[in-house]
Design a protein around this motif. Structure first.
Motif, short mmCIF file in Angstrom:
data_model
loop_
_atom_site.label_atom_id
_atom_site.label_comp_id
_atom_site.label_asym_id
_atom_site.label_seq_id
_atom_site.Cartn_x
_atom_site.Cartn_y
_atom_site.Cartn_z
N LEU A 350 0.64 -1.37 0.06
CA LEU A 350 0.01 0.01 -0.02
C LEU A 350 1.01 1.46 0.10
CD1 LEU A 350 -2.90 1.72 0.16
CD2 LEU A 350 -2.92 0.91 2.75
N GLU A 351 1.90 1.24 0.67
CA GLU A 351 2.58 2.35 0.99
C GLU A 351 3.12 3.09 -0.37
OE1 GLU A 351 5.59 2.70 3.79
OE2 GLU A 351 5.59 4.75 3.74
N PRO A 352 3.95 2.15 -1.28
CA PRO A 352 4.36 2.97 -2.37
C PRO A 352 3.08 3.07 -3.47
CG PRO A 352 4.80 0.36 -2.25
CD PRO A 352 4.27 0.88 -0.84
N SER A 353 2.11 2.39 -3.47
CA SER A 353 0.90 2.56 -4.08
C SER A 353 -0.09 3.49 -3.87
CB SER A 353 0.60 1.01 -4.86
OG SER A 353 0.09 0.36 -3.83
N ARG A 354 -0.04 3.98 -2.58
CA ARG A 354 -1.22 4.83 -1.90
C ARG A 354 -1.85 6.06 -2.70
NH1 ARG A 354 0.54 9.40 -0.91
NH2 ARG A 354 -1.55 9.92 -0.24
N ASP A 355 -0.89 6.33 -3.87
CA ASP A 355 -1.65 7.57 -4.61
C ASP A 355 -2.74 6.83 -5.49
OD1 ASP A 355 -0.86 10.04 -4.84
OD2 ASP A 355 1.33 9.18 -5.31
N LEU A 356 -2.79 5.49 -5.94
CA LEU A 356 -3.82 5.07 -6.84
C LEU A 356 -5.07 4.94 -6.27
CD1 LEU A 356 -1.75 2.06 -8.43
CD2 LEU A 356 -1.83 4.52 -8.90
N PRO A 357 -5.45 4.67 -5.04
CA PRO A 357 -6.77 4.57 -4.41
C PRO A 357 -7.08 6.11 -4.34
CG PRO A 357 -5.22 3.34 -2.97
CD PRO A 357 -4.60 3.60 -4.23
N HIS A 358 -6.28 7.04 -4.10
CA HIS A 358 -6.64 8.41 -3.94
C HIS A 358 -7.00 9.25 -5.09
CE1 HIS A 358 -4.97 7.67 0.31
NE2 HIS A 358 -5.47 8.64 0.53
N ALA A 359 -6.31 8.84 -6.30
CA ALA A 359 -6.47 9.53 -7.40
C ALA A 359 -7.78 9.10 -8.23
CB ALA A 359 -5.26 9.43 -8.43
N CYS A 360 -8.82 9.44 -7.61
CA CYS A 360 -10.22 8.79 -8.07
C CYS A 360 -11.06 9.66 -7.51
CB CYS A 360 -10.39 7.44 -7.36
SG CYS A 360 -12.06 6.87 -7.55
N THR A 361 -12.16 10.22 -8.25
CA THR A 361 -13.02 11.08 -7.67
C THR A 361 -14.09 10.46 -7.02
OG1 THR A 361 -14.71 11.07 -9.87
CG2 THR A 361 -12.81 12.74 -9.64
N LEU A 362 -14.23 9.04 -6.93
CA LEU A 362 -15.23 8.16 -6.31
C LEU A 362 -16.77 8.41 -7.06
CD1 LEU A 362 -14.23 8.55 -2.56
CD2 LEU A 362 -13.55 6.72 -4.18
N ASN A 363 -16.53 8.63 -8.28
CA ASN A 363 -18.02 9.00 -8.90
C ASN A 363 -18.80 7.74 -9.41
OD1 ASN A 363 -17.89 7.97 -11.78
ND2 ASN A 363 -15.66 9.13 -11.50
N GLY A 364 -18.22 6.41 -8.86
CA GLY A 364 -18.96 5.50 -9.18
C GLY A 364 -19.42 4.95 -10.50
N MET A 365 -19.11 5.54 -11.42
CA MET A 365 -19.13 4.93 -12.88
C MET A 365 -18.80 3.67 -13.02
SD MET A 365 -20.76 5.67 -15.66
CE MET A 365 -20.50 7.29 -16.68
N CYS A 366 -17.53 3.17 -12.39
CA CYS A 366 -16.77 1.92 -12.56
C CYS A 366 -17.78 0.58 -11.92
CB CYS A 366 -15.49 1.72 -11.97
SG CYS A 366 -15.49 2.41 -10.20
N LYS A 367 -18.50 1.31 -10.94
CA LYS A 367 -19.16 0.08 -10.28
C LYS A 367 -20.45 0.00 -10.93
CE LYS A 367 -21.77 -0.42 -5.91
NZ LYS A 367 -23.05 -0.30 -5.95
N GLN A 368 -20.81 1.01 -11.64
CA GLN A 368 -22.06 0.90 -12.59
C GLN A 368 -22.07 0.09 -13.67
OE1 GLN A 368 -24.00 4.81 -13.66
NE2 GLN A 368 -24.63 3.78 -15.41
N VAL A 369 -20.63 0.09 -14.41
CA VAL A 369 -20.46 -0.82 -15.43
C VAL A 369 -19.89 -2.26 -15.17
CG1 VAL A 369 -20.29 1.37 -17.01
CG2 VAL A 369 -18.20 0.19 -15.97
N CYS A 370 -19.62 -2.33 -13.82
CA CYS A 370 -18.63 -3.78 -13.64
C CYS A 370 -19.92 -4.59 -13.87
CB CYS A 370 -18.01 -3.71 -12.44
SG CYS A 370 -17.40 -5.22 -11.99
#
Ligand code: SF4
Lengths: 467, 263
Positions: A350-370
């Motif tokens: 998590l430490e080296p990749s912590r930017d990835l979960p943060h660089a997201c607007t949490l808009n939910g489109m991904c969940k909608q199309v999954c």
């Protein structure tokens, strides 16, 4: 995480400045979105199919050991050899071992994201085994010396024009081809000898079918069949989460996977590989090996079971506003986009990749199309909470949030603070707008900010105003 | 479905609504708060604006700071739990309370129950007006063309899509224009837009292009955060689109758009 190309932000900045990348991403993801939307609209009850697909995966995961053992039994009975690998290193070692025993100089490989995840290309190179990528897009990025930037279209970052130049430079005929068909023919010609000369063919798997011991590959170019049939040895590398109970389940998932990925009803090839060549078969490999890879999956069963449903369709990438702007390489892991942001902390920490979960607007489109209803925003938010708990966030941010929460939980203090701060902020305004904000320059670098109200809403209510 | 006070006969006591203005409206655009107040009253509600309200805690929650988020969530629950409804002129704050408070207290059964009870009676303003109150504005006119951006939390977490359009259809003279990518995120994302400002800028640049391409006079939406982002970009890009919260138009209070200070 920091790679040779710097931090996530460095890579994102570079990507944002790349005009060719923008053209390539707009074309690929734009097409994919339009086609998927049409396929979903034509499906009478997509939501029900989606719920059923999620249930199929959840069922297999709820009885993980049972179905994996059943798969192993049936695969062994069909003549396959099974190799269990706990991590990436063991998985690569198993593949290299089989290659060495087969005295392989050349291995053809059809596209497999698991191969990228475990670092198989590098492992083969280190072992001195010539790797020939046979998927067209993988062939392109092999020529370019790159890694995939999309899980369905590995060369999503390259335009047709790019590829044309690349082929001219690397293909034997050195022709400058502009028509897609001619480019495909050139690649086919280039790969032909290797298809038939390679001692080993390596593929991935879309499904492991417990009831038959077969593995299923879903492809469009036929290169997978040419990778898995002519060579004497076929090696499958598959994550153990690919397990499903029955062929019926595999087919049900295929319907969703393909529509979500490309918008087509089916790919050109849906192949079930079951065991090596039998007496009387006209073709097929003499040896059939299946390397079953854990690499974090059992950990995910505890920590992030939803993510094990992922069928790697790429829909969440195509619909992600962030992926669409920065492309896959900026993410820095084997998997990009929302699903990559959820997975990479498992594989790389998590430490080296912590930017990835943060660089997201949490808009939910991904969940909608999954197609298997993975709550990606929830998973990313959970990573943020974990990162905060484990102290990976900057002390300034932690102090800032704590101070703000303290003030906001004392309404009188909060009101007093606003009464002080807003007039100061107002002074920066001109014609109703502030062109440079203090503390959050990120906003006004590219946007103006409206001058705050003279008096807050609550202050006006308090003094009985009705504005 | 929720009970519809209008359909239950005129004699039914008006529901007690606690208006949660949201911190952004409070600080930056009180007119949205006043618009909400007027609309809720027109829809037959007994509205109160509790003085102790501040922020729902969403910035902390989305930054992973659960302790701070809980602190503010507890406060909102205490202030609003005795009302019949909590209504907020923001899809994302309403979703924070309705969807995420119960998640936040998942390990604390007593608080979780209170969070769930409040969540069940928490609504985004426009959907509350349309669905729960069966309200339509009367006698409001606005001679302009407008396009609507579906803000993500309202759309995907609360199902706000048809309601604002149904309400806006009752405004005389208003011509609604569809927008390419109207359900696509504008790149605001709370702290995202300042932490990853360059990515956010690329996203809102595309959004602004789509807005301008409609040729509409007005951009409307239901969340001030997103509206600020788009308005700020439109202004920087030199576009003349005027930006309002839909409630301002519905309440007939759309005099000064975002950034057009009252003279
Ligand atoms: S998370 Fe869902 S949408 Fe994304 S690749 Fe996996 S299955 Fe597809």
């Amino acid at each position: 995480m920091t790679t040779a190309l710097g931090t996530f932000k460095d890579r994102a900045r570079k990507a944002l400045g790349d005009k060719t990348l923008k053209t390539a991403l707009d074309r690929t993801t734009g097409n994919a979105r339009v086609k998927r939307a049409a396929a979903v609209a034509a499906w009478p009850d997509f939501d029900r199919a989606r719920a059923a697909a999620a249930a199929i995966k959840d069922h297999a995961l709820a009885h993980f050991p049972h179905y994996l053992e059943q798969f192993e039994r049936n695969a062994l009975a069909s003549g396959a050899k099974i190799h269990w690998a706990r991590d990436a290193k063991e998985a690569c070692a198993a593949v290299i071992d089989i290659c060495r025993q087969a005295k392989a100089k050349t291995a053809t490989r059809s596209k497999s994201m698991l191969g990228e995840e475990i670092g198989l290309p590098d492992a083969l190179a280190e072992a001195g085994i010539r790797r020939v990528e046979t998927d067209l897009a993988e062939h392109i990025i092999q020529l370019a010396g790159e890694t995939p930037s999309h899980i369905i279209w590995p060369a999503a970052h390259r335009t047709r024009e790019d590829v044309s130049k690349l082929f001219q430079q690397h293909h034997r005929d050195h022709l400058l081809l502009t028509e897609v068909e001619a480019m495909v023919a050139s690649a086919r010609h280039e790969l032909r000898d290797d298809f038939f000369g390679a001692e080993v063919g390596i593929s991935g798997a879309n499904f492991l079918v417990a009831e038959t011991g077969a593995i299923c590959t879903i492809t469009n170019e036929g290169n997978a069949e040419l990778t898995t049939t002519p060579p004497r040895v076929h090696i499958v590398t598959a994550g153990i989460e690919k397990i499903v109970a029955t062929t019926e389940h595999a087919l049900q998932l295929t319907r969703l996977l393909v529509r979500s990925a490309t918008g087509a009803d089916l790919t050109q090839y849906t192949t079930f590989h079951c065991g090596p060549k039998r007496a009387g078969d006209r073709d097929g490999p003499e040896e059939f090996h299946i390397v079953l890879v854990d690499h974090g999956r059992t950990q995910m069963l505890e920590e992030m079971p939803d993510m094990l449903r992922c069928v790697r369709c790429g829909a969440c990438l195509n619909h992600c506003v962030v992926y669409r702007k920065i492309g896959g390489h900026a993410y820095g892991g084997a998997y990009p986009g929302p699903m990559g942001a959820a997975l990479t902390p498992i594989f790389d920490g998590l430490e080296p990749s912590r930017d990835l979960p943060h660089a997201c607007t949490l808009n939910g489109m991904c969940k909608q199309v999954c197609p298997v209803d993975i709550p990606l925003p929830t998973l990313l938010r959970d990573w943020r909470a974990k990162s905060f708990r484990q102290g990976f966030e900057s002390p300034a941010l932690r102090r800032g949030l704590a101070l703000w929460a303290l003030v906001a939980s004392k309404p009188r203090l909060y009101r007093a603070a606003l009464a002080l701060a807003l007039p100061l902020l107002r002074r920066r305004g001109k014609d109703g707008w502030i062109a440079a904000l203090p503390f959050t320059p990120g906003w006004t670098q590219s946007r103006d900010f409206p001058t705050p109200a003279k008096k807050t809403f609550l202050a006006q209510i308090e003094s009985g105003e009705q504005a | 479905m929720e009970e519809n006070a209008n359909s239950g006969g005129a004699r039914q006591a008006p529901p007690k609504v606690g208006l949660f203005a949201t911190c952004l409206v409070d600080m930056l655009r009180p007119n949205i708060g006043f618009s909400a107040l007027e609309l809720l009253r027109a829809a037959g509600c007994d509205v109160e604006v509790p003085k102790a309200q501040t922020c729902c805690g969403q910035p902390a929650y989305n930054s992973g700071d659960d302790a701070s988020a809980k602190r503010l969530a507890r406060q909102v629950i205490e202030i609003f739990e005795d009302f019949d409804y909590l209504v907020a002129p923001s899809g994302s704050c309403a979703a924070m309370i309705r969807v995420h408070y119960p998640e936040l207290f998942h390990a604390d059964p007593a608080m979780r129950e209170r969070a769930e009870r409040l969540g069940a009676k928490t609504f985004e303003l426009l959907s509350f007006l349309a669905d729960v109150r069966g309200f339509r504005p009367r006698g409001v006119s606005c001679k302009a063309s407008a396009t609507y951006h579906d803000t993500c939390s309202g759309l995907r977490e609360l199902g706000v899509k048809a309601q604002p359009r149904a309400l806006l259809a009752a405004i005389e003279g208003l011509e609604m224009r569809p927008m390419e990518g109207e359900e696509t995120c504008c790149g605001f994302g709370g702290t995202f837009c300042v932490k990853y400002s360059e990515i956010s800028d690329a996203i809102v640049t595309e959004k602004a292009e789509n807005i301008v391409a409609t040729g509409a006079d007005l951009l409307l939406g239901g969340d001030l955060g997103c509206l600020l982002n788009m308005a700020g970009k439109l202004r920087r890009a030199g576009a003349s689109t005027r930006v309002f919260h839909a409630a301002e138009l519905l309440a007939g209070r759309a005099l000064h758009a975002i950034g057009e200070e009252k003279p």
